[in-house]
Design an enzyme around this catalytic site. Structure first.
Site, PDB file in Angstrom:
ATOM      1  N   SER A  71       3.829 -15.537  -0.187  1.00 49.28           N
ATOM      2  CA  SER A  71       4.032 -16.898   0.310  1.00 49.28           C
ATOM      3  C   SER A  71       5.262 -16.924   1.190  1.00 49.28           C
ATOM      4  O   SER A  71       6.157 -16.095   1.040  1.00 49.28           O
ATOM      5  CB  SER A  71       4.216 -17.872  -0.861  1.00 49.28           C
ATOM      6  OG  SER A  71       4.528 -19.165  -0.378  1.00 49.28           O
ATOM      7  N   HIS A  72       5.305 -17.885   2.088  1.00 51.86           N
ATOM      8  CA  HIS A  72       6.493 -18.062   2.910  1.00 51.86           C
ATOM      9  C   HIS A  72       7.686 -18.507   2.078  1.00 51.86           C
ATOM     10  O   HIS A  72       8.821 -18.408   2.522  1.00 51.86           O
ATOM     11  CB  HIS A  72       6.211 -19.062   4.030  1.00 51.86           C
ATOM     12  CG  HIS A  72       5.429 -18.464   5.144  1.00 51.86           C
ATOM     13  ND1 HIS A  72       4.096 -18.132   5.034  1.00 51.86           N
ATOM     14  CD2 HIS A  72       5.814 -18.104   6.383  1.00 51.86           C
ATOM     15  CE1 HIS A  72       3.691 -17.609   6.168  1.00 51.86           C
ATOM     16  NE2 HIS A  72       4.708 -17.579   7.006  1.00 51.86           N
ATOM     17  N   SER A  73       7.427 -18.982   0.882  1.00 51.57           N
ATOM     18  CA  SER A  73       8.475 -19.392  -0.043  1.00 51.57           C
ATOM     19  C   SER A  73       8.407 -18.508  -1.280  1.00 51.57           C
ATOM     20  O   SER A  73       7.375 -18.452  -1.959  1.00 51.57           O
ATOM     21  CB  SER A  73       8.258 -20.854  -0.460  1.00 51.57           C
ATOM     22  OG  SER A  73       8.987 -21.161  -1.627  1.00 51.57           O
TER      23      SER A  73
END
Length: 126
Positions: free
Chosen positions: A8-10
């Protein structure tokens, strides 16, 4: 056993998705990875490559990704890695849960785990 990587981007989002999937995963290795090198939003191929290695116990790894550039960076990581890896074209949370359940089967393969992850595309929520 087939391992799982959630990209995930986070990092916080990846960690939460992995935590939910782990409830169904038995002994399956699930590695969350995400965020950029400064702790911000993004994905880094080297970090994904390390997660692939950590999740693999010899049977390969299915990767679930959140957004487009995560796919691109995962593809780069796969090219750099010696781990047999496939990317599932699936919603990341639902796909991770389906994949975690499928990975618990003694007959699990990369293909069967990916197929179960991808079957989450057709799950109605209401």
């Amino acid at each position: 056993m087939v391992g799982l990587v959630v990209v995930s981007h986070s990092y916080t989002a990846a960690q939460g998705i992995a935590e939910i999937a782990a409830e169904m995963a038995g002994e399956t290795n699930i590695e969350p990875v995400g965020g950029d090198s400064d702790g911000g939003i993004g994905t880094v191929p080297d970090d994904i490559e390390a997660a692939l290695a950590a999740a693999d116990d010899g049977d390969g790894v299915v990767v679930l990704v959140d957004l487009g550039s995560a796919v691109m960076n995962t593809e780069v990581a796969i090219e750099l890695s010696d781990v047999e890896t496939v990317i599932a074209d699936a919603p990341v949370l639902e796909g991770a849960v389906n994949a975690a359940v499928a990975a618990t089967s003694p007959d699990a393969t990369l293909g069967s785990v990916r197929d179960q992850a991808e079957s989450a595309r057709n799950v109605d929520k209401l």
